[in-house]
Design a protein around this motif. Structure first.
Motif, mmCIF file in Angstrom:
data_model
loop_
_atom_site.group_PDB
_atom_site.id
_atom_site.type_symbol
_atom_site.label_atom_id
_atom_site.label_comp_id
_atom_site.label_asym_id
_atom_site.label_seq_id
_atom_site.Cartn_x
_atom_site.Cartn_y
_atom_site.Cartn_z
ATOM 1 N N LEU A 86 0.828 -1.204 0.000
ATOM 2 C CA LEU A 86 0.000 0.000 0.000
ATOM 3 C C LEU A 86 0.862 1.254 0.000
ATOM 4 O O LEU A 86 0.557 2.232 -0.710
ATOM 5 C CB LEU A 86 -0.928 -0.005 1.217
ATOM 6 N N SER A 87 1.935 1.232 0.769
ATOM 7 C CA SER A 87 2.830 2.396 0.809
ATOM 8 C C SER A 87 3.421 2.659 -0.575
ATOM 9 O O SER A 87 3.586 3.810 -0.982
ATOM 10 C CB SER A 87 3.945 2.193 1.830
ATOM 11 N N ILE A 128 0.864 4.455 -2.612
ATOM 12 C CA ILE A 128 0.754 5.853 -2.169
ATOM 13 C C ILE A 128 1.932 6.665 -2.674
ATOM 14 O O ILE A 128 1.776 7.784 -3.183
ATOM 15 C CB ILE A 128 0.675 5.919 -0.629
ATOM 16 N N SER A 167 1.583 7.414 -6.338
ATOM 17 C CA SER A 167 0.601 8.484 -6.549
ATOM 18 C C SER A 167 1.211 9.836 -6.209
ATOM 19 O O SER A 167 1.006 10.829 -6.929
ATOM 20 C CB SER A 167 -0.631 8.230 -5.674
ATOM 21 N N PHE A 168 1.969 9.875 -5.125
ATOM 22 C CA PHE A 168 2.683 11.097 -4.730
ATOM 23 C C PHE A 168 3.639 11.543 -5.833
ATOM 24 O O PHE A 168 3.707 12.720 -6.190
ATOM 25 C CB PHE A 168 3.406 10.806 -3.408
ATOM 26 N N LEU A 178 0.352 12.882 1.112
ATOM 27 C CA LEU A 178 0.580 11.533 0.602
ATOM 28 C C LEU A 178 1.951 11.010 1.006
ATOM 29 O O LEU A 178 2.104 9.823 1.343
ATOM 30 C CB LEU A 178 0.451 11.517 -0.921
ATOM 31 N N LEU A 189 1.671 9.994 4.597
ATOM 32 C CA LEU A 189 0.843 8.799 4.710
ATOM 33 C C LEU A 189 1.597 7.565 4.223
ATOM 34 O O LEU A 189 1.504 6.475 4.822
ATOM 35 C CB LEU A 189 -0.437 8.989 3.890
ATOM 36 N N GLY A 190 2.371 7.721 3.151
ATOM 37 C CA GLY A 190 3.157 6.609 2.639
ATOM 38 C C GLY A 190 4.185 6.126 3.640
ATOM 39 O O GLY A 190 4.390 4.911 3.822
ATOM 40 N N GLN A 219 6.151 -1.188 -6.102
ATOM 41 C CA GLN A 219 6.069 0.235 -6.436
ATOM 42 C C GLN A 219 6.454 0.468 -7.892
ATOM 43 O O GLN A 219 5.938 1.391 -8.530
ATOM 44 C CB GLN A 219 6.978 1.052 -5.512
ATOM 45 N N TRP A 254 3.285 -0.116 -9.822
ATOM 46 C CA TRP A 254 2.371 1.021 -9.640
ATOM 47 C C TRP A 254 2.840 2.222 -10.469
ATOM 48 O O TRP A 254 2.043 2.888 -11.132
ATOM 49 C CB TRP A 254 2.279 1.433 -8.169
#
Length: 294
Positions: A6-7, A10, A13-14, A207, A210-211, A234, A237
């Motif tokens: 999940l990190s 994130i 996305s960041f 973000l 949060l990551g 990652q 992603w």
């Protein structure tokens, strides 16, 4: 592994938002705003910093780390504005490779032949992505190649600091120093951001924080050597988001180089795990974690 995966999503996305903002805003100004707003999100960490932490802090090392990390951050944001997300991510995976080299040079840790071979392979993978002499090398790729060992050196200094100081204190001091280091360069290129850019830079800072929290949770509930493989999602992603948002398609050499870097990083992590089990010194202390420098 879920939290670490999940990190990675994130962080990707960041990075995409950084790339998007970088089309109109100078990357140095973006990096300053990211850490400036990031200080607000780190208030819970500042609350945990005690006066005893401040008095006992090794300010020489904190200053050195802040200067190095701040420089690396500006280079990283510049690279993000120039080259595909997947390339930035892949070159960033050389962190343990450079950390291994730094540990041998500055911490006097013994690096044996298998790990030396992994280091050479990892560096070869990075060069395969950039391909100097065979393709036109983008300045962004050069910036990322310079930033990667700088971040590795920052990790090594953090390793030394966490032997005597608390984790929240080390995190808080770095954020303050990086904001200070990027302030003057940012003022030199400053222009008034639009409302959209203000909102996006706030989202970038949120973000990034949060990551880091998701990654720390993953390292907290699982063995680092076990969850390490999830970090490399990652790259997937980044490739998917890069294609969806910017029509970026990683080339064959990027995938081959990435595979080599990931294999070398996994091998180094495996060697560290075995070394910890036998009680031998390792590049990565058993009680510390390495997080992305965004």
């Amino acid at each position: 592994m879920f939290w670490v995966a999940l990190s990675g999503l994130i962080f990707s996305s960041f990075m995409a938002l950084v790339r998007y903002v970088g089309a109109t805003m100078d990357p140095i100004q973006t990096s300053f705003l990211r850490y400036g707003f990031g200080l607000l999100f780190l208030v819970p960490f500042f609350v945990k910093v005690r006066w005893a932490d401040v008095a006992a802090a090794n300010w020489k090392l904190h200053t050195l780390r802040g200067l190095m990390h701040g420089t690396g951050v500006m280079l990283w944001f510049y690279a993000m504005s120039r080259i595909p997300l997947a390339e930035v991510t892949a070159i960033g995976f050389t962190n343990p490779v450079f950390a291994t080299i730094g540990a041998a040079l500055f911490l006097r840790e013994v690096i044996r032949l298998p790990r030396i071979t992994a280091v050479i392979a990892g560096l070869f993978g990075a060069l395969l992505i950039v391909r100097p002499g065979f393709a036109e090398v983008d300045p962004g790729a050069i910036a990322m190649l310079i930033a990667a060992p700088i971040f590795a050196a920052s990790d090594l200094i953090a390793k030394v600091l966490t032997r005597h100081e608390s984790g929240p204190a080390v995190v808080a001091y770095l954020s303050v120093f990086v904001t200070a280091v990027t302030f003057v360069p940012a003022m030199m290129v400053w222009r008034a951001p639009t409302v959209e850019e203000w909102l996006l830079t706030i989202a970038i800072a949120g973000l990034a924080t949060l990551g880091h929290l998701a990654m720390m949770q993953g390292f907290k509930v699982g063995e680092i050597s076990a969850v390490q493989t999830a970090r490399f999602l990652q790259l997937l992603w980044s490739a998917l988001i890069g294609y969806a948002m910017f029509a970026e398609t990683p080339g064959l050499y990027t995938w081959i180089g990435s595979a080599i870097i990931i294999a070398s990083a996994l091998f180094i992590a495996h060697r560290e795990s075995k070394a910890r089990q036998t009680g031998r010194p390792t590049v990565e202390a058993a009680h510390t974690t390495r997080t992305p420098p965004h």
